[in-house]
Every structure is written in structure tokens, then in C-alpha cells.
Write an enzyme that holds these catalytic residues in place. Structure first.
Site, PDB file in Angstrom:
ATOM      1  N   ASN A  74       0.851  -1.190   0.000  1.00  0.00           N
ATOM      2  CA  ASN A  74       0.000   0.000   0.000  1.00  0.00           C
ATOM      3  C   ASN A  74       0.885   1.238   0.000  1.00  0.00           C
ATOM      4  O   ASN A  74       2.109   1.145  -0.019  1.00  0.00           O
ATOM      5  CB  ASN A  74      -0.956  -0.010   1.198  1.00  0.00           C
ATOM      6  N   LYS A  77       9.082 -16.464 -11.322  1.00  0.00           N
ATOM      7  CA  LYS A  77       8.365 -15.276 -11.767  1.00  0.00           C
ATOM      8  C   LYS A  77       7.135 -15.659 -12.584  1.00  0.00           C
ATOM      9  O   LYS A  77       7.214 -16.483 -13.503  1.00  0.00           O
ATOM     10  CB  LYS A  77       9.298 -14.396 -12.596  1.00  0.00           C
ATOM     11  N   LYS A 111     -12.016  -3.752  18.273  1.00  0.00           N
ATOM     12  CA  LYS A 111     -10.637  -4.107  18.617  1.00  0.00           C
ATOM     13  C   LYS A 111     -10.267  -3.731  20.051  1.00  0.00           C
ATOM     14  O   LYS A 111      -9.104  -3.779  20.436  1.00  0.00           O
ATOM     15  CB  LYS A 111      -9.680  -3.458  17.614  1.00  0.00           C
TER      16      LYS A 111
END
Length: 399
Positions: A212, A291, A343
Site C-alpha cells: 500500500n 516469476k 478491537k
């Protein structure tokens, strides 16, 4: 300038090391510190004033008798504005002038007028530095309360080796920051804090991975702020280009599972967990050994869920303080509040990464802090360094 923004007045004297002062200005500005620069006329022979103006976004002052476009006694206003006055580089000449109270240009006049701490970073030929007159002047200034960053030993501009080389810019920056924030709270002394930071990478094959846009800047600023405020810090970081902060236990990881294992390994020994990392929610079920070739028009990759680190921390929370982050693009408060409850966190720091100045990779942030009772505190655009201290202020209220 913001009321709470720190100001450094930088005096640049006429030595070959003057070019290094440009790097110092850049470093300070990146920390959201305002910098004004006074150059001696000799210094302008080494660095063009436009360089400092471009880096500081402020007019460089040189001539004490330049035409004024407004009525203001400039050396007085600069002296009063400064939180720290630093002279980088300081030549033997400027040190001698200061030691004897000479005020014959803008820089020496401003030094006489300031009540702020004055930091001097000498740079000169070895013989000049070790000369008894120079050493006596330095001793005098230290007795007056001036601060020094001692020169380093190395190859000098004149081609000789010895003491007199300007100290590393990083060391000068650190000395300035210590003077700027000498009154900072030490409210985290005795606390051990685990901070997660940065992205994680989930490999697909030997050359590709899923990740990200997180830069790790927010987590690293939190770790630095914790050290400043007296905490013992463990920083578990995914891959970033940022240098590890000093005086932390640094644990580099790559994948989410590695970050999870590191956090669980150290959880029992810490008082506070701050989960600022952008952890990958999923990872490839299989990592290809070779790959992947682009043989087909479509490629299907099967993903499996990674453990939610802060959820697992919440299950084992006991008396620890748990603080999480929610980076969202829609329904910010709704999603952040849901994470806070699920959480078992004490606080959650929420930011809309679609807002300008609040996304990944920038030096600023716009945050909202939500507590267990769903009280929301909103903060304007600020540097990530400032945001780190704001977050710590809220955490400190919990113990």
C-alpha cells in the site's frame, strides 16, 4: 506563522562550510520549524542568498542599512522572534567578535540583542581553532552561557587533516532541537511503548508483491516523540526509506505475519501499543517460486486473510493502553468508531486520506481522535511531528 510554531534564527558566517547550512535549513523546515537567515557579507561569497530564501521561504537579511520598505528595527524584531539563534558555520572572526561584544554588522548586532539560547558551530583551519586566542574566546562564550557543537576531525578545505571541520549537520540539527524543546514534557518516563509503522509487503513471486501507499512517517514521528518524552520504545516497521530513529529498539519486518509475530513476542513487556502501521489485510495463498509470466489475458490470485494485529492485541489487552489508526476515504467516523469497539481500543486516530495534506507520503496530517465514550476531538492541518505530540497528549491522559 502559527502561534505555536518554533522559530530558528540562523546566522551564516563567511566560511567554506557555509553551503552545509543550506542542508540544515531544509531539515528544520521539513520539521515545520520557521527559519530566518542572517548572512554576513563574506558568507555571500560562498552561497547565494537566494538559496536560503528558496529553502526557508523567508527573506535573507544581510545589510544592516538596507532600504526599509516598512518601519521595523530588524535586528530587534529578529532577535525577539527567535526561539534559538544558531551560528553555522562560526568562523574564528565571528567568535572573537561575539566574545568581545563587537556589533558591527547585522549578525553580531542581533546576537547582542537576543535573549534566546545561542548555539555556535565552529568551522575553521586546525591552527586557527587550536590557537590560544580562539580557545580563550570559546571558553569566554561558554562561561557566558553560549552553547557549542564541537567541530569534527577530518580533511579540511585547506587540504590538511585535524580538528576544525564543521560538525555533522545531523548533530547540529539535534542540538538545535534539544534547545527548542528543552522544556518538553517527560510524561512517558517509566513507560514501555510498542509502535508499529509503515506498510507491509506480501510477495507474489520472487519479483512482485502486494503493498500500500503508507510511508511510515506518522509512526516514525510517534516513536521520536515518545523518546523525547521519556519512553522506552520498540518500533516494529515495515519497509520504508526512513532512517530508524535513534534510541529505539528497531525491528524491521516485511510481511504482515512477521509484524504480527514481532508484536505478539513483545506484547507482554509493554505498557502501551500504538498501531499506526498500514498492515495488509490479505496475502497470497501461495507464493510462486518462479516469476509469474504474462501468458494469459487474465490472472487469478487466491488471497487469504492476515491476522488483525490490533484485534489480537485487544483480546490480550489486560491493563495495557491500545491505540489504533483508521485511514479511510468515506464514512470516517462510522468506520473508525466500529474499529475502536471491535478491537477493544482506548483511542483511535482517524484521518481521511482523500483530503489534501492528510494522505500517505506527505509530511502533514489532519486527524480526529475518538475515545471509548465516542468523544471526538478534531485537529486542523499540522505537521506529523505536531500530530504525534497531540496523540501522545491524549494517551497521557489515560494513565
Amino acid at each position: 506563522m502559527s502561534k505555536n510554531k518554533k522559530n530558528v534564527l540562523l546566522g551564516v558566517a563567511g566560511g567554506i562550510a557555509a553551503y552545509k547550512a543550506a542542508d540544515l535549513v531544509s531539515r528544520l523546515v521539513k520539521k515545520d520549524i520557521s527559519v530566518d537567515v542572517i548572512m554576513t557579507k563574506a558568507a555571500t561569497n560562498f552561497v547565494n542568498p537566494l538559496t536560503f530564501e528558496a529553502l526557508s521561504h523567508n527573506k535573507v537579511v544581510i545589510d544592516m542599512f538596507a532600504d526599509r520598505k516598512y518601519w521595523e528595527i530588524e535586528h530587534i524584531s529578529l532577535a525577539e522572534k527567535a526561539d534559538v539563534l544558531a551560528i553555522v558555520p562560526a568562523t574564528a572572526n565571528i567568535i572573537a567578535k561575539i566574545a568581545h561584544g563587537i556589533a558591527d554588522d547585522m549578525l553580531t548586532t542581533t546576537i547582542l540583542a537576543t535573549k534566546s539560547p545561542v548555539l555556535i558551530a565552529p568551522a575553521m583551519n586546525t591552527n586557527m581553532y587550536t590557537n590560544p586566542m580562539t580557545q580563550k574566546n570559546i571558553k569566554t562564550l561558554k562561561e557566558y552561557g553560549f552553547f557549542f557543537v564541537e567541530p569534527a576531525s577530518g580533511r579540511l578545505a585547506c587540504g590538511t587533516y585535524g580538528f576544525g571541520k564543521l560538525a555533522d549537520v545531523e548533530d547540529i540539527e539535534k542540538a538545535i532541537l534539544e534547545l527548542l524543546y528543552k522544556d518538553i514534557k517527560r510524561d512517558f518516563e517509566g513507560k514501555k511503548v510498542l509502535v508499529t509503522a509503515g506498510p507491509t509487503r506480501e510477495p507474489l513471486d520472487p519479483v512482485r508483491y502486494l503493498t500500500n501507499h503508507s510511508s511510515g512517517k506518522m509512526g516514525y514521528e510517534i516513536a521520536k516523540a515518545l523518546v523525547e518524552r521519556g519512553a522506552e520504545v520498540i518500533l516494529v516497521s515495515g519497509p520504508t526509506y526512513i532512517e530508524a530513529p535513534k534510541n529505539v529498539t528497531f525491528i524491521p519486518v516485511e510481511m504482515a505475519m512477521e509484524m504480527y509475530n514481532a508484536v505478539m513476542m513483545h506484547l507482554e513487556e509493554v505498557d502501551i501499543v500504538i498501531g499506526s502501521a498500514a498492515v495488509s489485510d490479505y496475502r497470497p495463498k501461495e507464493i510462486q517460486k518462479e516469476k509469474i509470466k504474462k501468458d494469459d489475458q487474465e490472472l487469478t490470485i487466491q488471497l487469504v486473510k492476515n491476522p488483525d494485529i490490533m484485534y489480537e492485541v485487544g483480546k490480550r489487552k489486560q491493563n495495557r493502553i491500545s491505540v489504533g489508526f483508521a485511514a479511510e476515504t468515506t464514512n470516517l467516523i462510522e468506520y473508525a468508531t466500529k474499529k475502536l469497539k471491535e478491537k477493544n481500543m482506548d483511542l483511535i486516530v482517524a484521518n481521511d486520506v482523500s483530503q489534501e495534506g492528510a494522505g500517505f507520503g506527505v509530511d502533514t496530517n489532519i486527524i480526529k481522535i475518538i475515545d471509548k465514550n465516542q468523544n471526538i476531538k478534531e485537529y486542523p492541518l499540522m505537521s506529523k511531528s505536531q500530530a504525534a505530540h497531540v496523540i501522545l497528549d491524549e494517551i497521557a491522559k489515560l494513565f
